[in-house]
Design a protein around this motif. Sequence first.
Motif, mmCIF file in Angstrom:
data_model
loop_
_atom_site.group_PDB
_atom_site.id
_atom_site.type_symbol
_atom_site.label_atom_id
_atom_site.label_comp_id
_atom_site.label_asym_id
_atom_site.label_seq_id
_atom_site.Cartn_x
_atom_site.Cartn_y
_atom_site.Cartn_z
ATOM 1 N N PRO C 223 -14.028 -47.916 -46.127
ATOM 2 C CA PRO C 223 -14.095 -47.203 -47.410
ATOM 3 C C PRO C 223 -12.824 -46.372 -47.603
ATOM 4 N N GLY C 252 -15.908 -53.605 -46.424
ATOM 5 C CA GLY C 252 -17.065 -53.783 -45.544
ATOM 6 C C GLY C 252 -17.689 -55.169 -45.509
ATOM 7 N N TYR C 263 -20.840 -48.161 -46.425
ATOM 8 C CA TYR C 263 -19.581 -48.371 -47.159
ATOM 9 C C TYR C 263 -19.714 -47.933 -48.609
#
Lengths: 277, 277, 277, 277
Positions: C223, C252, C263
Amino acid sequence: MKGISFNTWAYSSFPAWVPSYPLEEVIKRLAYFGYDGIEIGCASPHAWPEYLSNNRRSEILKLLKTNNLDVAAMLPAPGGGPGMNTASPLAEERKYTINHYKDVIRLAHDWECPTVIYIAGWIVYGSNQTDAWHYSLEAIKEIGEFAQKMGVTMAIEPTASDSNLIESADDALLLSEQAELDNVKVMFDTFHALYRNEVSSDYVYKMQDKLQHIHLADSDRLPPGEGECDFPSVLKALKDVNYDGYLSMEVGFHKREAEPDWYARKSIEYLRAELGK
Amino acid sequence: MKGISFNTWAYSSFPAWVPSYPLEEVIKRLAYFGYDGIEIGCASPHAWPEYLSNNRRSEILKLLKTNNLDVAAMLPAPGGGPGMNTASPLAEERKYTINHYKDVIRLAHDWECPTVIYIAGWIVYGSNQTDAWHYSLEAIKEIGEFAQKMGVTMAIEPTASDSNLIESADDALLLSEQAELDNVKVMFDTFHALYRNEVSSDYVYKMQDKLQHIHLADSDRLPPGEGECDFPSVLKALKDVNYDGYLSMEVGFHKREAEPDWYARKSIEYLRAELGK
Amino acid sequence: MKGISFNTWAYSSFPAWVPSYPLEEVIKRLAYFGYDGIEIGCASPHAWPEYLSNNRRSEILKLLKTNNLDVAAMLPAPGGGPGMNTASPLAEERKYTINHYKDVIRLAHDWECPTVIYIAGWIVYGSNQTDAWHYSLEAIKEIGEFAQKMGVTMAIEPTASDSNLIESADDALLLSEQAELDNVKVMFDTFHALYRNEVSSDYVYKMQDKLQHIHLADSDRLPPGEGECDFPSVLKALKDVNYDGYLSMEVGFHKREAEPDWYARKSIEYLRAELGK
Amino acid sequence: MKGISFNTWAYSSFPAWVPSYPLEEVIKRLAYFGYDGIEIGCASPHAWPEYLSNNRRSEILKLLKTNNLDVAAMLPAPGGGPGMNTASPLAEERKYTINHYKDVIRLAHDWECPTVIYIAGWIVYGSNQTDAWHYSLEAIKEIGEFAQKMGVTMAIEPTASDSNLIESADDALLLSEQAELDNVKVMFDTFHALYRNEVSSDYVYKMQDKLQHIHLADSDRLPPGEGECDFPSVLKALKDVNYDGYLSMEVGFHKREAEPDWYARKSIEYLRAELGK
């Protein structure tokens, strides 16, 4: 030396639950790899004494002989459910553990095994070293006397990486002297020496008069030769002191990812090559 | 929810031998950190049933009440000496393990604990999944009936990272259905879900009708919030399904380096903060 | 900007097979986390066009509206079974892929999605860059004309880390100019810029006149804010050039261990905090 | 054994898009390295059935014969755009996938390939294991009957590292039994066994009566001998059970960094040396 042996933990459910091979299968595999001896951890599924009838004991002895495999040593599995701490402040646990050692010794007798390893226990929070040492000494005396009658020698092992009572060569030698029994000797494991950042060949010379048994394991419980322990020095020291016991591998049981056959094969290949030099 | 609880393994000798704190000490520490419940692993030095006289059981119950600490759940320690594999091909081991579960249930009854966790065992080499499943089903039926009489609910746990029989939410639910007993339910541990690379909140929704208990542990058995499991989703899912059991930490027992107080403190701090949002 | 969006790959079976959530479930989860838009990968189980009847398309549109979620962009999944390489030397594959893009555009039209991403393909061994470029240009022209009629804008994406044809901002801009269609624009993904060790904010300024869409992903597809890409610079550059598209997370989905909710949550928390500064 | 074979994934665009070699080129390279067989992944650019005219199929068969290369096995590419999940809750996907398997079987027939691998699918969120198993069983029955008419044997593969339905040797064997067709057998991949921390030679013995095919891959999809899988045990076990299929490498396709020729060369060198011992 008597030969090369391999400990069953890697093929059993201690302390990981899997992989889990019956003792019969392990005997066949070790024989196939060319081992001279097997060291048997007395936990399920291999050799929890209560699960082994007289009949099954006889069958396993027969299988061992068919496969030309001697039982090099036996030992209980400390740390699991019943604890097995001879230095416990709980009287119930000390009694249970001593009885379990006697069961293991009977099994050793049945399978013609000369040596049972003694794990001296650990100090529980709230008790102190003096008491714990005292309890463990009482235990090894009672166990040692029983073993003497059964023709079995006890080998006290310093277990620094797992415990906090008998950690060094000196600790093991002192407990052994205080036991005042001819059949209470010592052993050591290269892995525990590495844990203390000590030199395994030094242990050989220090323990030489009482050295009954030895565990070989490289760093991270790898097969000898795969890590950073100097095994040529250890083998030379054992030759220097005319060691006449087994070279016993205690490797590959510390994590589930370890594939036991890989450990068994690599260990014996390395040792054969080194001993043949 | 009933509150936040902490499993004793981190303070005991399973599967590492040390550190090793008596149960009385653990009770006091968990109460000090503010826990509502304690989850007790039935291994030495805490609660191996044979070592606990009626007198000591009463004293511990009294101590629990003085400290406002409920017993959230109890469970045996599989994988050690006696194995405790209800799916074992050895009839002796299955019988021993079933009896041990009954001892644990009696202890749960004595300590007013509503839930005992059922570890469904593992497949030993040479046997197959069908037989192992059958043995484990027979066991949970017998154990479940005994538990019913004692007012205890059994919670089947999928244990993917340690075993090879009941690995997923679906496995646990299926075994639970086949047991055909109202007091045989399911639970799960976020760590085992992570091992399968599965999503813990999905387990909550899937198990919701039979979800009796839950273990919280982040990646690498860290306290919740220290790894990469999405605990806010787990807590939301538990709220969505009106979960009314304990949030029980099973953390920090997998390696000797883990300091139990750090795990106990970090876990409750994180959960209190998240639940208060 | 139009808002923050999240790509469905992390919740689908591309390229890993699991985890695998139906599109309906992903819509609900992204709405819950507060996303404004969803970017839909047109692969099973989410949106393989052939599996979506008119009826199901309507239901999904309704669900999107109920959840206040716009479809920010759509794209096919290259690299799987049918390849989807518009630069392939195989005429059959080029034709199949162009038809698939038309199916995706129809679906975008049905779901009121303004943007379809164009993956320009890759050079197969034995063919050369000139031919591959030519094939891909022919394809984007045909696809672009179809998209124009359906009111959809195509966004050419440089995909350095997965391919070998359109790798840089300049490559994408050149192909876009040669397509000679107002609705054929460009986009970029910070992860591909990182793969080339280039600076994402530079891409923003270079592409500004034709920048239709953007993918945000930190190093290792983490992220934004969890890795080593400087997102404050990217956000400042987007503000500087008055970017009016979506900030779309494509994170992710690269390994099974990735838990999609973690994520999705981490990404929006970080961006909200940065944008609010 | 029938010989040594190499899977085409490493030379194709699955799941990475590059490198990407035409099938003709791969055939020549594998023959050059000395392989006896080729295992063909039915994805672009190698063998997406729709892209292969009768004419091109004949040419490729001719090229195979010129190069003395047999087609050892074939399989579809699951997880990409159309999913190819026979356990999908979507009826459309199940139908598409079954038809695709029939296309693959026709292609196997055309190229004189005895074996098609069956990937049993995976559980999508919201469905459960019982339904997914049922769907997959229905599919393998229909596919198996079609294959029987074409003289092709199906081999069910446990794919623990990528899926969540058929994970173990026991799972595959059970599905195979339930299919009730002589030409529905099983296979396994050492990499998936390693993912479960299980021992590959055990799989050989367990599956021996139905073992149609085998994939060899060391840890991290390395060539055999480069990781920590005990291949000598696997080869011994295959000899013990009189395995008469191919040793097929499925290696080096998991990351773009992998250079296919290195994997092809190292694999055959290691196996030739081991088999010659």
